[in-house]
Design a protein around this motif. Sequence first.
Motif, PDB file in Angstrom:
ATOM      1  N   ASN A 107       0.809  -1.270  -0.010  1.00 57.26           N
ATOM      2  CA  ASN A 107       0.165   0.131   0.120  1.00 57.26           C
ATOM      3  C   ASN A 107       0.735   1.368  -0.078  1.00 57.26           C
ATOM      4  OD1 ASN A 107      -2.493  -1.297   0.087  1.00 57.26           O
ATOM      5  ND2 ASN A 107      -2.180  -1.804   2.067  1.00 57.26           N
ATOM      6  N   ALA A 108       2.065   1.278  -0.264  1.00 57.91           N
ATOM      7  CA  ALA A 108       3.029   2.242  -0.013  1.00 57.91           C
ATOM      8  C   ALA A 108       2.813   3.153  -1.398  1.00 57.91           C
ATOM      9  CB  ALA A 108       4.574   1.874   0.067  1.00 57.91           C
ATOM     10  N   GLU A 109       3.104   4.142  -1.606  1.00 57.45           N
ATOM     11  CA  GLU A 109       2.988   5.334  -2.661  1.00 57.45           C
ATOM     12  C   GLU A 109       4.428   5.967  -2.198  1.00 57.45           C
ATOM     13  OE1 GLU A 109      -0.546   7.584  -2.698  1.00 57.45           O
ATOM     14  OE2 GLU A 109      -1.665   5.793  -2.304  1.00 57.45           O
ATOM     15  N   VAL A 110       5.221   5.687  -3.569  1.00 56.37           N
ATOM     16  CA  VAL A 110       6.676   6.594  -3.566  1.00 56.37           C
ATOM     17  C   VAL A 110       6.742   7.395  -4.724  1.00 56.37           C
ATOM     18  CG1 VAL A 110       9.077   6.263  -3.477  1.00 56.37           C
ATOM     19  CG2 VAL A 110       7.609   4.695  -2.076  1.00 56.37           C
ATOM     20  N   ASN A 111       6.736   8.483  -4.662  1.00 59.27           N
ATOM     21  CA  ASN A 111       7.171   9.517  -5.740  1.00 59.27           C
ATOM     22  C   ASN A 111       8.318  10.091  -5.632  1.00 59.27           C
ATOM     23  OD1 ASN A 111       7.109  11.515  -7.646  1.00 59.27           O
ATOM     24  ND2 ASN A 111       5.391  12.655  -7.077  1.00 59.27           N
ATOM     25  N   ALA A 112       9.458   9.356  -6.172  1.00 54.11           N
ATOM     26  CA  ALA A 112      10.808   9.401  -5.886  1.00 54.11           C
ATOM     27  C   ALA A 112      11.694   8.915  -7.044  1.00 54.11           C
ATOM     28  CB  ALA A 112      11.339   9.071  -4.776  1.00 54.11           C
ATOM     29  N   ASP A 113      12.868   9.344  -7.303  1.00 50.21           N
ATOM     30  CA  ASP A 113      13.882   8.842  -8.044  1.00 50.21           C
ATOM     31  C   ASP A 113      14.780   7.702  -6.954  1.00 50.21           C
ATOM     32  OD1 ASP A 113      13.430   9.937 -10.382  1.00 50.21           O
ATOM     33  OD2 ASP A 113      14.675  11.637 -10.434  1.00 50.21           O
ATOM     34  N   ILE A 114      14.933   6.675  -7.375  1.00 47.20           N
ATOM     35  CA  ILE A 114      15.549   5.791  -6.271  1.00 47.20           C
ATOM     36  C   ILE A 114      17.001   5.354  -7.045  1.00 47.20           C
ATOM     37  CG2 ILE A 114      15.262   3.470  -5.345  1.00 47.20           C
ATOM     38  CD1 ILE A 114      12.068   4.050  -5.545  1.00 47.20           C
ATOM     39  N   SER A 115      17.864   5.220  -6.253  1.00 50.72           N
ATOM     40  CA  SER A 115      19.330   4.403  -6.660  1.00 50.72           C
ATOM     41  C   SER A 115      19.691   3.363  -5.493  1.00 50.72           C
ATOM     42  CB  SER A 115      20.118   5.460  -6.858  1.00 50.72           C
ATOM     43  OG  SER A 115      21.498   4.791  -6.990  1.00 50.72           O
ATOM     44  N   THR A 116      19.588   2.316  -5.598  1.00 52.62           N
ATOM     45  CA  THR A 116      19.910   1.285  -4.439  1.00 52.62           C
ATOM     46  C   THR A 116      20.609   0.015  -5.168  1.00 52.62           C
ATOM     47  OG1 THR A 116      19.045   0.316  -2.636  1.00 52.62           O
ATOM     48  CG2 THR A 116      17.580   0.356  -4.362  1.00 52.62           C
ATOM     49  N   GLU A 117      20.797  -1.039  -4.118  1.00 54.48           N
ATOM     50  CA  GLU A 117      21.381  -2.121  -4.781  1.00 54.48           C
ATOM     51  C   GLU A 117      20.262  -3.005  -5.214  1.00 54.48           C
ATOM     52  OE1 GLU A 117      24.574  -3.905  -4.472  1.00 54.48           O
ATOM     53  OE2 GLU A 117      25.129  -1.622  -4.288  1.00 54.48           O
ATOM     54  N   ARG A 118      19.451  -3.078  -4.632  1.00 48.18           N
ATOM     55  CA  ARG A 118      18.096  -4.078  -4.966  1.00 48.18           C
ATOM     56  C   ARG A 118      16.711  -3.481  -4.296  1.00 48.18           C
ATOM     57  NH1 ARG A 118      18.986  -9.968  -3.114  1.00 48.18           N
ATOM     58  NH2 ARG A 118      18.786  -9.018  -1.172  1.00 48.18           N
ATOM     59  N   VAL A 119      15.768  -3.515  -5.366  1.00 48.70           N
ATOM     60  CA  VAL A 119      14.495  -2.865  -4.897  1.00 48.70           C
ATOM     61  C   VAL A 119      13.380  -3.774  -5.283  1.00 48.70           C
ATOM     62  CG1 VAL A 119      12.830  -1.136  -5.597  1.00 48.70           C
ATOM     63  CG2 VAL A 119      15.415  -0.690  -5.764  1.00 48.70           C
ATOM     64  N   LEU A 120      12.352  -4.080  -4.364  1.00 44.69           N
ATOM     65  CA  LEU A 120      11.255  -4.908  -4.462  1.00 44.69           C
ATOM     66  C   LEU A 120      10.074  -3.994  -4.516  1.00 44.69           C
ATOM     67  CD1 LEU A 120       9.682  -7.629  -4.732  1.00 44.69           C
ATOM     68  CD2 LEU A 120       9.804  -7.926  -2.314  1.00 44.69           C
ATOM     69  N   VAL A 121       9.298  -3.928  -5.379  1.00 43.50           N
ATOM     70  CA  VAL A 121       8.313  -2.862  -5.479  1.00 43.50           C
ATOM     71  C   VAL A 121       6.879  -3.747  -5.497  1.00 43.50           C
ATOM     72  CG1 VAL A 121       6.975  -1.172  -6.857  1.00 43.50           C
ATOM     73  CG2 VAL A 121       9.368  -1.079  -7.105  1.00 43.50           C
ATOM     74  N   ARG A 122       6.263  -3.507  -4.455  1.00 48.07           N
ATOM     75  CA  ARG A 122       4.839  -4.144  -4.170  1.00 48.07           C
ATOM     76  C   ARG A 122       3.830  -3.115  -4.263  1.00 48.07           C
ATOM     77  NH1 ARG A 122       5.774  -7.988   0.961  1.00 48.07           N
ATOM     78  NH2 ARG A 122       6.557  -9.977   0.147  1.00 48.07           N
ATOM     79  N   GLY A 123       4.164  -1.853  -3.999  1.00 49.92           N
ATOM     80  CA  GLY A 123       3.413  -0.680  -4.093  1.00 49.92           C
ATOM     81  C   GLY A 123       3.434   0.092  -5.507  1.00 49.92           C
ATOM     82  N   LYS A 124       3.260   1.403  -5.264  1.00 46.17           N
ATOM     83  CA  LYS A 124       3.170   2.378  -6.231  1.00 46.17           C
ATOM     84  C   LYS A 124       4.555   3.204  -6.408  1.00 46.17           C
ATOM     85  CE  LYS A 124      -1.706   2.513  -6.630  1.00 46.17           C
ATOM     86  NZ  LYS A 124      -2.893   3.345  -6.381  1.00 46.17           N
ATOM     87  N   VAL A 125       5.164   3.290  -7.520  1.00 43.84           N
ATOM     88  CA  VAL A 125       6.299   3.961  -7.688  1.00 43.84           C
ATOM     89  C   VAL A 125       6.126   5.142  -8.833  1.00 43.84           C
ATOM     90  CG1 VAL A 125       8.852   4.358  -8.141  1.00 43.84           C
ATOM     91  CG2 VAL A 125       7.813   2.437  -6.412  1.00 43.84           C
ATOM     92  N   VAL A 126       6.431   6.404  -8.669  1.00 43.18           N
ATOM     93  CA  VAL A 126       6.311   7.325  -9.554  1.00 43.18           C
ATOM     94  C   VAL A 126       7.782   7.764  -9.765  1.00 43.18           C
ATOM     95  CG1 VAL A 126       5.573   9.267 -10.674  1.00 43.18           C
ATOM     96  CG2 VAL A 126       3.846   7.753  -9.802  1.00 43.18           C
ATOM     97  N   GLY A 127       8.669   7.590 -10.538  1.00 37.91           N
ATOM     98  CA  GLY A 127      10.028   8.194 -10.782  1.00 37.91           C
ATOM     99  C   GLY A 127      11.087   6.983 -11.472  1.00 37.91           C
ATOM    100  N   ASN A 128      12.323   7.557 -11.400  1.00 36.47           N
ATOM    101  CA  ASN A 128      13.086   6.559 -12.091  1.00 36.47           C
ATOM    102  C   ASN A 128      13.838   5.506 -10.896  1.00 36.47           C
ATOM    103  OD1 ASN A 128      12.700   7.814 -14.793  1.00 36.47           O
ATOM    104  ND2 ASN A 128      14.225   9.253 -14.178  1.00 36.47           N
ATOM    105  N   ILE A 129      14.078   4.339 -11.440  1.00 36.32           N
ATOM    106  CA  ILE A 129      14.558   3.328 -10.287  1.00 36.32           C
ATOM    107  C   ILE A 129      16.008   2.620 -11.120  1.00 36.32           C
ATOM    108  CG2 ILE A 129      14.259   1.273  -9.340  1.00 36.32           C
ATOM    109  CD1 ILE A 129      11.336   1.389  -9.242  1.00 36.32           C
ATOM    110  N   LYS A 130      17.174   3.070 -10.230  1.00 36.26           N
ATOM    111  CA  LYS A 130      18.131   2.512 -10.859  1.00 36.26           C
ATOM    112  C   LYS A 130      18.636   1.310  -9.637  1.00 36.26           C
ATOM    113  CE  LYS A 130      21.930   4.916 -12.499  1.00 36.26           C
ATOM    114  NZ  LYS A 130      23.032   5.864 -12.319  1.00 36.26           N
ATOM    115  N   GLY A 131      18.658   0.116  -9.953  1.00 31.03           N
ATOM    116  CA  GLY A 131      18.988  -0.972  -9.026  1.00 31.03           C
ATOM    117  C   GLY A 131      20.175  -1.513  -9.585  1.00 31.03           C
TER     118      GLY A 131
END
Length: 120
Positions: free
Chosen positions: A58-82
């Motif tokens: 149920n999470a809502e993330v409006n962000a650019d993300i840069s990390t090792e590993r990402v698991l998305v079960r909710g909503k992301v608006v933004g670029n993801i670099k894993g």
Amino acid sequence: MYEIKDSKPFDTDEEDFDTVMASDISFTGNIRFSKPFMIKGKMNGTIEASSDLLIDTNAEVNADISTERVLVRGKVVGNIKGKKLVYVASTGSVIGDISSAQVVLEPGSVFSGKCSMSGM
């Protein structure tokens, strides 16, 4: 039918995470972390990490993300670099570009953007 290998990309129990942003929290700003982090609430800004990130159902993330590993079960608006993995579960949606060494989009997930895979 087909079988998805390694459909559990990393531990997903809440107790496996050093920090959990609860579902009743709404945060705007920049987050940096080096140990596993779970988001259950709402977040706007940027996320930079050298560890795992789980964006819960149920999470809502409006962000650019840069990390090792990402698991998305909710909503992301933004670029993801894993660096190693970006995994979008069947309940997840990503509106933005994804770049990672490995990308998994489960059946039922939503993705709108560009995807690039490389050895990073």
